[in-house]
Write a protein that holds these residues in place. Structure first.
Motif, PDB file in Angstrom:
ATOM      1  N   PRO A  32       0.781  -1.243   0.000  1.00 38.13           N
ATOM      2  CA  PRO A  32       0.000   0.000   0.000  1.00 38.13           C
ATOM      3  C   PRO A  32       0.812   1.294   0.000  1.00 38.13           C
ATOM      4  CG  PRO A  32      -1.031  -1.607   1.441  1.00 38.13           C
ATOM      5  CD  PRO A  32       0.283  -2.196   1.016  1.00 38.13           C
ATOM      6  N   PRO A  33       1.911   1.419   0.762  1.00 40.01           N
ATOM      7  CA  PRO A  33       2.642   2.687   0.710  1.00 40.01           C
ATOM      8  C   PRO A  33       3.184   3.014  -0.677  1.00 40.01           C
ATOM      9  CG  PRO A  33       3.263   1.442   2.665  1.00 40.01           C
ATOM     10  CD  PRO A  33       2.464   0.514   1.802  1.00 40.01           C
ATOM     11  N   LEU A  34       3.714   2.021  -1.373  1.00 43.05           N
ATOM     12  CA  LEU A  34       4.255   2.284  -2.705  1.00 43.05           C
ATOM     13  C   LEU A  34       3.135   2.477  -3.717  1.00 43.05           C
ATOM     14  CD1 LEU A  34       7.379  -0.039  -2.863  1.00 43.05           C
ATOM     15  CD2 LEU A  34       7.316   2.458  -2.835  1.00 43.05           C
ATOM     16  N   ARG A  35       2.063   1.743  -3.568  1.00 42.07           N
ATOM     17  CA  ARG A  35       0.930   1.923  -4.471  1.00 42.07           C
ATOM     18  C   ARG A  35       0.415   3.365  -4.381  1.00 42.07           C
ATOM     19  NH1 ARG A  35      -2.865  -2.205  -6.405  1.00 42.07           N
ATOM     20  NH2 ARG A  35      -4.697  -1.165  -7.289  1.00 42.07           N
ATOM     21  N   ALA A  36       0.286   3.873  -3.161  1.00 42.91           N
ATOM     22  CA  ALA A  36      -0.191   5.252  -2.979  1.00 42.91           C
ATOM     23  C   ALA A  36       0.777   6.249  -3.598  1.00 42.91           C
ATOM     24  CB  ALA A  36      -0.389   5.540  -1.498  1.00 42.91           C
ATOM     25  N   TYR A  37       2.067   5.987  -3.463  1.00 43.75           N
ATOM     26  CA  TYR A  37       3.069   6.881  -4.055  1.00 43.75           C
ATOM     27  C   TYR A  37       2.993   6.834  -5.581  1.00 43.75           C
ATOM     28  CZ  TYR A  37       7.468   9.101  -5.230  1.00 43.75           C
ATOM     29  OH  TYR A  37       8.419   9.951  -5.776  1.00 43.75           O
ATOM     30  N   PHE A  38       2.905   5.650  -6.132  1.00 43.17           N
ATOM     31  CA  PHE A  38       2.851   5.512  -7.589  1.00 43.17           C
ATOM     32  C   PHE A  38       1.611   6.197  -8.165  1.00 43.17           C
ATOM     33  CE2 PHE A  38       5.209   1.193  -7.148  1.00 43.17           C
ATOM     34  CZ  PHE A  38       6.405   1.860  -6.970  1.00 43.17           C
ATOM     35  N   ASP A  39       0.508   6.119  -7.442  1.00 45.25           N
ATOM     36  CA  ASP A  39      -0.746   6.672  -7.954  1.00 45.25           C
ATOM     37  C   ASP A  39      -0.691   8.190  -8.149  1.00 45.25           C
ATOM     38  OD1 ASP A  39      -1.951   4.208  -8.115  1.00 45.25           O
ATOM     39  OD2 ASP A  39      -3.069   4.397  -6.235  1.00 45.25           O
TER      40      ASP A  39
END
Length: 203
Positions: A32-39
């Motif tokens: 989730p932390p990287l997904r949020a950053y990528f988004d």
């Protein structure tokens, strides 16, 4: 930069990937932390992105799905690269690098380097060289973004290796400005409170 020798070589990692139950760090998806950053990354800018020690590279798959076309995956072991190629057939084959991160010297620097369970997979003695190599691979203004375990793994004689934010800060401070360096608020449940989300920028 010279290759940093380690007992955790390509054969070691190939064997771990091939042995059921020996890839416990593998979340099976983008965390989730990287997904949020990528988004929130601007796809239109098409940055050059490197994911070293990427393993099965769910992050590369997710970025590819978002429309990023300059994502490079580097790993010592062929098995995870082959798995990504099979899982994402249109991922550019030329961006799958079977290579030692510490020996990389690409002609063009990267805009973004993603850290996801690679730092904890190298021998602790390699950490200063890791920080230096990250800086060498990034353009001025480029960023190192990702997650680091902010916990110790008692008695660990092989990866993953833990550590503390104070230790990590000493490695990165000579090469980066710290934009964000704090406990991730949206970790996977099993890692909650035990990992740092970092965003470091090369001056």
């Amino acid at each position: 930069m010279q290759t940093v020798s380690s007992a955790f070589d390509a054969a070691y990692w190939q064997a771990r990937y091939a042995t059921p139950g020996r890839a416990g760090w593998d979340a099976g998806r983008t965390t989730p932390p990287l997904r949020a950053y990528f988004d929130q990354l601007p796809v239109a800018q098409q940055p050059r992105i490197l994911i070293p020690g990427a393993g099965r590279a769910y992050e590369a798959e997710y970025l590819h799905q978002l429309g990023f076309r300059h994502v490079v995956v580097a790993d010592l072991a062929p098995e995870p690269l082959a798995e990504l190629a099979a899982r994402v057939p249109d991922f550019p084959k030329e961006n799958l690098w079977l290579a030692d991160f510490f020996a990389l010297a690409p002609a063009e620097p990267f805009d973004l380097l993603i850290e996801q369970t690679f730092f904890c997979a190298i021998a602790p003695g390699q950490r200063p060289a890791y920080a230096q190599q990250c800086a060498a691979l990034l353009r001025p203004g480029g960023k190192l973004v990702g997650l680091l375990f902010d916990t110790e793994f008692a008695g660990a004689s092989e990866p993953p290796f833990g550590g503390s934010r104070e230790e990590y800060r000493a490695y990165f401070a000579p090469y980066f400005n710290f934009l964000h360096f704090d406990t991730a608020y949206n970790s996977l449940k099993a890692r909650a409170g035990r990992e740092l989300f970092i965003c470091l920028q090369k001056p």
